[in-house]
Structure formats: C-alpha cells, structure tokens
Scaffold this motif. Structure first.
Motif, PDB file in Angstrom:
ATOM      1  N   ASP A  98       0.806  -1.206   0.000  1.00  0.00           N
ATOM      2  CA  ASP A  98       0.000   0.000   0.000  1.00  0.00           C
ATOM      3  C   ASP A  98       0.845   1.264   0.000  1.00  0.00           C
ATOM      4  O   ASP A  98       0.494   2.261  -0.623  1.00  0.00           O
ATOM      5  N   ALA A  99       1.954   1.227   0.731  1.00  0.00           N
ATOM      6  CA  ALA A  99       2.773   2.424   0.823  1.00  0.00           C
ATOM      7  C   ALA A  99       3.382   2.792  -0.522  1.00  0.00           C
ATOM      8  O   ALA A  99       3.751   3.934  -0.755  1.00  0.00           O
ATOM      9  N   LYS A 100       3.473   1.799  -1.418  1.00  0.00           N
ATOM     10  CA  LYS A 100       4.060   2.032  -2.722  1.00  0.00           C
ATOM     11  C   LYS A 100       2.993   2.297  -3.775  1.00  0.00           C
ATOM     12  O   LYS A 100       3.283   2.350  -4.956  1.00  0.00           O
ATOM     13  N   SER A 101       1.739   2.411  -3.348  1.00  0.00           N
ATOM     14  CA  SER A 101       0.642   2.558  -4.286  1.00  0.00           C
ATOM     15  C   SER A 101       0.228   4.008  -4.425  1.00  0.00           C
ATOM     16  O   SER A 101       0.432   4.824  -3.533  1.00  0.00           O
ATOM     17  N   ARG A 102      -0.409   4.299  -5.541  1.00  0.00           N
ATOM     18  CA  ARG A 102      -0.922   5.635  -5.778  1.00  0.00           C
ATOM     19  C   ARG A 102      -2.428   5.645  -5.576  1.00  0.00           C
ATOM     20  O   ARG A 102      -2.977   4.798  -4.890  1.00  0.00           O
ATOM     21  N   GLN A 103      -3.112   6.597  -6.191  1.00  0.00           N
ATOM     22  CA  GLN A 103      -4.546   6.716  -6.029  1.00  0.00           C
ATOM     23  C   GLN A 103      -5.263   5.505  -6.610  1.00  0.00           C
ATOM     24  O   GLN A 103      -4.715   4.760  -7.399  1.00  0.00           O
ATOM     25  N   ALA A 104      -6.523   5.346  -6.213  1.00  0.00           N
ATOM     26  CA  ALA A 104      -7.304   4.212  -6.680  1.00  0.00           C
ATOM     27  C   ALA A 104      -7.631   4.358  -8.157  1.00  0.00           C
ATOM     28  O   ALA A 104      -7.906   5.440  -8.649  1.00  0.00           O
ATOM     29  N   VAL A 105      -7.567   3.251  -8.871  1.00  0.00           N
ATOM     30  CA  VAL A 105      -8.030   3.178 -10.249  1.00  0.00           C
ATOM     31  C   VAL A 105      -9.067   2.068 -10.269  1.00  0.00           C
ATOM     32  O   VAL A 105      -8.748   0.915 -10.008  1.00  0.00           O
ATOM     33  N   PRO A 117      -0.987   0.423  -8.379  1.00  0.00           N
ATOM     34  CA  PRO A 117       0.423   0.360  -7.984  1.00  0.00           C
ATOM     35  C   PRO A 117       1.226   1.486  -8.617  1.00  0.00           C
ATOM     36  O   PRO A 117       0.856   2.018  -9.665  1.00  0.00           O
ATOM     37  N   SER A 118       2.310   1.827  -7.990  1.00  0.00           N
ATOM     38  CA  SER A 118       3.263   2.734  -8.616  1.00  0.00           C
ATOM     39  C   SER A 118       3.871   2.018  -9.823  1.00  0.00           C
ATOM     40  O   SER A 118       3.776   0.791  -9.940  1.00  0.00           O
ATOM     41  N   ILE A 148       3.122 -16.911  -4.070  1.00  0.00           N
ATOM     42  CA  ILE A 148       1.755 -16.728  -3.582  1.00  0.00           C
ATOM     43  C   ILE A 148       1.746 -15.769  -2.394  1.00  0.00           C
ATOM     44  O   ILE A 148       0.927 -14.842  -2.319  1.00  0.00           O
ATOM     45  N   HIS A 149       2.664 -15.986  -1.475  1.00  0.00           N
ATOM     46  CA  HIS A 149       2.730 -15.133  -0.289  1.00  0.00           C
ATOM     47  C   HIS A 149       3.027 -13.684  -0.678  1.00  0.00           C
ATOM     48  O   HIS A 149       2.415 -12.749  -0.147  1.00  0.00           O
ATOM     49  N   TRP A 150       3.944 -13.491  -1.603  1.00  0.00           N
ATOM     50  CA  TRP A 150       4.302 -12.128  -2.012  1.00  0.00           C
ATOM     51  C   TRP A 150       3.111 -11.431  -2.658  1.00  0.00           C
ATOM     52  O   TRP A 150       2.793 -10.281  -2.327  1.00  0.00           O
ATOM     53  N   LEU A 151       2.435 -12.101  -3.578  1.00  0.00           N
ATOM     54  CA  LEU A 151       1.289 -11.489  -4.252  1.00  0.00           C
ATOM     55  C   LEU A 151       0.173 -11.169  -3.259  1.00  0.00           C
ATOM     56  O   LEU A 151      -0.480 -10.128  -3.359  1.00  0.00           O
ATOM     57  N   ALA A 152      -0.043 -12.061  -2.292  1.00  0.00           N
ATOM     58  CA  ALA A 152      -1.067 -11.795  -1.279  1.00  0.00           C
ATOM     59  C   ALA A 152      -0.675 -10.612  -0.407  1.00  0.00           C
ATOM     60  O   ALA A 152      -1.512  -9.773  -0.053  1.00  0.00           O
ATOM     61  N   SER A 153       0.606 -10.518  -0.058  1.00  0.00           N
ATOM     62  CA  SER A 153       1.059  -9.454   0.836  1.00  0.00           C
ATOM     63  C   SER A 153       1.023  -8.085   0.176  1.00  0.00           C
ATOM     64  O   SER A 153       0.884  -7.069   0.855  1.00  0.00           O
ATOM     65  N   VAL A 154       1.118  -8.037  -1.145  1.00  0.00           N
ATOM     66  CA  VAL A 154       1.033  -6.762  -1.859  1.00  0.00           C
ATOM     67  C   VAL A 154      -0.349  -6.141  -1.680  1.00  0.00           C
ATOM     68  O   VAL A 154      -0.508  -4.933  -1.605  1.00  0.00           O
ATOM     69  N   GLY A 155      -1.372  -6.988  -1.601  1.00  0.00           N
ATOM     70  CA  GLY A 155      -2.721  -6.478  -1.380  1.00  0.00           C
ATOM     71  C   GLY A 155      -3.363  -5.920  -2.639  1.00  0.00           C
ATOM     72  O   GLY A 155      -3.174  -6.438  -3.743  1.00  0.00           O
ATOM     73  N   ARG A 171      -7.580 -12.409   2.832  1.00  0.00           N
ATOM     74  CA  ARG A 171      -8.683 -12.275   3.793  1.00  0.00           C
ATOM     75  C   ARG A 171      -9.469 -10.976   3.591  1.00  0.00           C
ATOM     76  O   ARG A 171     -10.116 -10.492   4.517  1.00  0.00           O
ATOM     77  N   ASP A 172      -9.436 -10.425   2.407  1.00  0.00           N
ATOM     78  CA  ASP A 172     -10.123  -9.162   2.116  1.00  0.00           C
ATOM     79  C   ASP A 172     -11.528  -9.469   1.600  1.00  0.00           C
ATOM     80  O   ASP A 172     -11.708  -9.909   0.468  1.00  0.00           O
TER      81      ASP A 172
END
Length: 205
Positions: free
Chosen positions: A24-31, A37-38, A64-71, A101-102
């Motif tokens: 999330d910290a590396k993300s920009r506004q919602a599309v 993502p940046s 899988i873990h990395w993709l899930a953690s990116v959110g 879990r979203d």
C-alpha cells in the motif's frame, strides 16, 4: 491426472499467511475499485505473475505469499489469473486471493464465470478461497468435499472449515469411509441448524 495441479496449488495455499498491506505504501490513487500500484510496483507484480506458472514447491509458496502481501495493487492481476486455462495457475491465484482475507474480493470473485456444480479439486479451491474471504455460503460445498475420493482434497476442505468455524466434529480425512461418514453427518447437522441465518448464507446485505 486432472486433480494434481489444483491440489498442489491448494497444498501451497496452506502456507500462505494472512496478507499485510506491504504494497500500500508504494501505491498511488485508486483506479477502479482497487488502489493502483506505482510504476515500479506494477512492474514487480507483472514479473511475479509472469513467473508464477513456472514456479514449483517453495518458490511457488513464496510467490503466492508475495502477491497476497502486496494487497490491492495485485488484485486485478490475480482475478485475471483465476480464469487461466492452466488449473495449477488458477489454483495458485485463488490461494493468493484467499490469503488476503479481504472480504471485498468476494463479489468480484463470484462474478467470474464458473460451472455452478463444479465438484473438481479446482472448484473446491475456489470454495476454499471464498470461505477464507468470509463467504460462509461455501460451507456446504466444502462439507461435500469431505466425501471426495482424494485424501488431499478432503484434508484441504477440512482445513478451510476448521479455520473458519473452529470446529472439526471429530472428522479425520485419513479414516475409513464409514468413520468419515459420521463426521460428515455431524458437519451437515451443524450447518443445517445455522443455514437459515442470512449473515452466514450471504443474504445479510
């Protein structure tokens, strides 16, 4: 065998932990509905998605873990992969989505075309992902999965049910069929006593 690929994805899903919002910290506004993502993170996501079909074992667990953690920034890519004709790739995408879990993912995942009565291992992996996202209407499907001929499928169905409900009703996937049947009956009795609750069946608005 038809069942091996989605089952392998399901086994790997057991190792995928709850997602954080590391991306999330590396993300920009919602599309659209999700955070965008940046450019740098977008490239990382695309690299991981492209590499996913060629991963195996612990490498796939880590992907899988990395993709899930990116959110959120990875959601669109993962939802697209659910329709991949390669069952192991689709299963890995379902595992990653479930690991987030979203609960906001329930409706987008439901909208992806899927055979209504799909009882194969990949269909059960989809049910498992939806339950992990909070869709308790998948419980009857997973209880049916406790009667599957494959020990691994039965194990994964029980894992998802126990994780959501904290119950197991003395069902053991490795026991003889007759012993397992008693456990399945108890699961169905438990669900039937609660299935009128609209919150659990998805009718609670």
């Amino acid at each position: 065998m038809h069942l091996r690929s989605p089952l392998a994805a399901g086994v790997l899903a057991l190792a995928a932990s709850c997602a954080t919002t590391a991306g999330d910290a590396k993300s920009r506004q919602a599309v659209g509905p999700w955070l965008a993502p940046s450019p740098n993170l977008s490239q990382q996501i695309q690299d991981q998605v492209t590499r996913l079909p060629w991963t195996h074992g612990i490498e796939r667990v880590e992907t899988i873990h990395w993709l899930a953690s990116v959110g959120e920034p990875a959601y669109e890519n993962l939802l697209d992969l659910v329709s991949d004709p390669r069952s192991d790739v689709a299963g890995a995408a379902l595992a990653a989505l479930g690991a987030t879990r979203d609960s906001r993912l329930v409706e987008p995942l439901r909208r992806i075309p899927w055979p209504v009565e799909s009882e194969d291992a990949l269909g059960l992996e989809r049910a498992r992902a939806l339950l992990r996202l909070g869709d308790w209407s998948m419980i009857p499907r997973l209880v049916d999965g406790l009667e599957h001929e494959s020990f691994m499928v039965r194990t994964l169905c029980l894992q998802a049910l126990r994780e959501a409900t904290r119950e197991d009703f003395d069902y053991h996937p490795g026991e003889k069929e007759l012993a397992r049947r008693f456990g399945v009956v108890r699961w169905r009795e438990w669900w039937n006593a609660r299935s009128s609750d609209p919150i659990l069946t998805g009718g609670g608005g």
